[in-house]
Design an enzyme around this catalytic site. Structure first.
Site, mmCIF file in Angstrom:
data_model
loop_
_atom_site.group_PDB
_atom_site.id
_atom_site.type_symbol
_atom_site.label_atom_id
_atom_site.label_comp_id
_atom_site.label_asym_id
_atom_site.label_seq_id
_atom_site.Cartn_x
_atom_site.Cartn_y
_atom_site.Cartn_z
ATOM 1 N N HIS A 176 1.163 2.233 -10.202
ATOM 2 C CA HIS A 176 1.401 2.526 -8.790
ATOM 3 C C HIS A 176 0.088 2.626 -8.028
ATOM 4 C CE1 HIS A 176 3.233 4.843 -5.342
ATOM 5 N NE2 HIS A 176 1.979 5.279 -5.286
ATOM 6 N N GLU A 177 -0.829 3.425 -8.533
ATOM 7 C CA GLU A 177 -2.080 3.648 -7.811
ATOM 8 C C GLU A 177 -2.935 2.386 -7.749
ATOM 9 O OE1 GLU A 177 -2.874 6.167 -5.940
ATOM 10 O OE2 GLU A 177 -0.986 7.134 -6.431
ATOM 11 N N HIS A 180 -1.887 0.070 -5.037
ATOM 12 C CA HIS A 180 -2.473 0.347 -3.721
ATOM 13 C C HIS A 180 -3.743 -0.484 -3.531
ATOM 14 C CE1 HIS A 180 0.090 3.428 -2.057
ATOM 15 N NE2 HIS A 180 -0.021 4.213 -3.123
ATOM 16 N N TYR A 191 -1.128 2.764 6.797
ATOM 17 C CA TYR A 191 -0.573 3.864 6.016
ATOM 18 C C TYR A 191 0.061 4.904 6.925
ATOM 19 C CZ TYR A 191 -0.144 6.629 1.757
ATOM 20 O OH TYR A 191 0.352 7.316 0.665
ATOM 21 N N GLU A 200 3.836 2.531 0.051
ATOM 22 C CA GLU A 200 4.263 3.343 -1.088
ATOM 23 C C GLU A 200 5.358 2.643 -1.897
ATOM 24 O OE1 GLU A 200 3.222 6.079 -2.516
ATOM 25 O OE2 GLU A 200 1.538 6.200 -1.141
ATOM 26 N N ASP A 274 2.971 13.877 6.299
ATOM 27 C CA ASP A 274 2.817 12.796 5.319
ATOM 28 C C ASP A 274 2.763 11.443 6.011
ATOM 29 O OD1 ASP A 274 2.609 11.562 2.806
ATOM 30 O OD2 ASP A 274 4.782 11.496 2.531
ATOM 31 N N HIS A 279 5.887 8.884 1.759
ATOM 32 C CA HIS A 279 6.391 9.101 0.401
ATOM 33 C C HIS A 279 7.882 9.425 0.378
ATOM 34 C CE1 HIS A 279 2.034 9.865 -0.384
ATOM 35 N NE2 HIS A 279 2.322 9.356 -1.560
#
Length: 367
Positions: A176-177, A180, A191, A200, A274, A279
């Site tokens: 996942h990271e 990005h 974002y 996300e 957020d 998210h």
């Protein structure tokens, strides 16, 4: 497969973490210092990192340099030794054998699993498409309850060993990271709001696909959970951070709170927190992908995943894209690659089921 990706320098990236701020906000209010102090320190740290990234963007600096095109990963692992200084001490290089440190080995393996999916399935050479070396830092901070991509490397906290375990444990968190980073070098989605939720969402999709590819799981066999294995013994009722199969059901716990993700547009969460709920509302396109992938069956990375990759790298995804824009592009990509096919029909159905409809998507009525 796309083996002719043209590399380019990305814009300065945003600071992306796997644990959403709303979870840490809840924990920071807990009456037990053993639980609220790690959350408060993590929130403070993440705020400073995000501010630093905005400063980089304002100055026009571009972190990260492309590497030489390569068919094999070039991984380097550093140890922060529980400090918040990056990159830390170099402890493992590509040619080294297994380490005595489990976190180092898991980080090395997770970087490799991510590299493998992108190369072997989609023909992409590392994060930037041009062989970017993959760096990671483990043992970051004291009881740091997060993992993040900072535009140059993956960084893993050890967790507090109560609510969260070592962040190198779930391979989908690593995937996942790092995704990005792929987004940073391709569509570079803003974002915030729906474009941030798509940022996300795409990271969740490829995180899930990396786990499924590594485990050899079909769409029917997969659990479609993000971060399974990360929650610690202090969480009484929780399976993972998110569920693509059933958004809003990953956890419901006295300490963590209730998973707030919606599965459909009629439950869309309007919030200023957020970055507009990036998210949270990512649960809607997440569910659409799950529905399409399981409808098609087989390996999710082969058809649904290929369509998502085509959209991400096709040059038509605007930085400020909304869900309907993304849905339309997936339908266009399905038609371009597969024709008027099962793939196209599965996507029409999936986007309609989650309520992303309208003339611009071709999925029917709607506002």
């Amino acid at each position: 497969m796309d083996s002719t990706v043209t590399p380019h320098h990305p814009a300065a990236p945003v600071f992306c973490t796997i644990i959403p701020p709303h979870v840490l906000d809840t924990l920071a209010q807990h009456e037990d210092p053993a639980r609220h102090e790690p959350a408060r320190r993590t929130l403070e740290h993440d705020h400073l990192r995000r501010t630093h990234r905005r400063e980089i963007a304002a100055e026009g600096r571009t972190p990260g340099e492309p590497g030489a095109a390569a068919d094999k990963p070039n991984r380097t692992i550093y140890d922060a030794e529980h400090r918040e200084e990056l990159p830390g001490t170099k402890v493992h290089e590509e040619s080294d054998g297994p380490s005595q440190d489990g976190s180092v080995n898991r980080a090395h393996a997770g970087l490799g699993a991510t590299f493998d999916l992108y190369l072997k399935v989609y023909g992409r050479k590392s994060i930037d498409g041009a062989g970017l070396p993959l760096d990671a830092t483990v043992h970051y901070g004291e009881k740091y309850d997060n993992a993040f991509w900072d535009g140059e490397r993956m960084v893993f906290g050890d967790g507090d060993n109560d609510l969260f375990l070592d962040f190198t444990i779930p391979v989908d968190v690593i995937g996942h990271e790092l995704t990005h980073g792929v987004i940073q070098y391709t569509a570079n989605l803003d974002y915030e709001g729906q474009s941030g939720a798509l940022n996300e969402h795409i990271s969740d999709v490829f995180g899930a696909l990396i786990k499924q590819y590594t485990l050899g799981q079909s769409a029917a066999e997969a659990d479609w959970l993000i971060g399974a294995g990360l929650l610690g013994p202090g969480v009484d009722s929780g399976k993972a951070l998110r569920s693509m199969k059933a958004p809003g059901t990953a956890y419901e716990d006295d300490v963590l709170g209730k998973d707030p993700q919606p599965a459909t547009m009629d439950k869309y969460v309007h919030t200023d927190k957020d970055n507009g709920g990036v998210h949270i509302n990512s649960g809607i396109p997440n569910h659409a992908f799950y529905l399409a992938a399981t409808d098609l069956g087989g390996n999710a990375w082969e058809r649904a995943g290929q369509i998502w990759y085509d959209v991400l790298t096709g040059g038509k995804l605007a930085k400020n894209a909304r869900f309907a824009d993304f849905a339309r592009l997936t339908l266009d990509a399905a038609r371009a690659r597969f024709g008027e096919s099962d793939e196209h029909r599965a996507l029409l159905k999936a986007w309609s089921q989650v309520g992303v409809t309208g003339k611009d998507t071709g999925t029917g009525g709607g506002k």
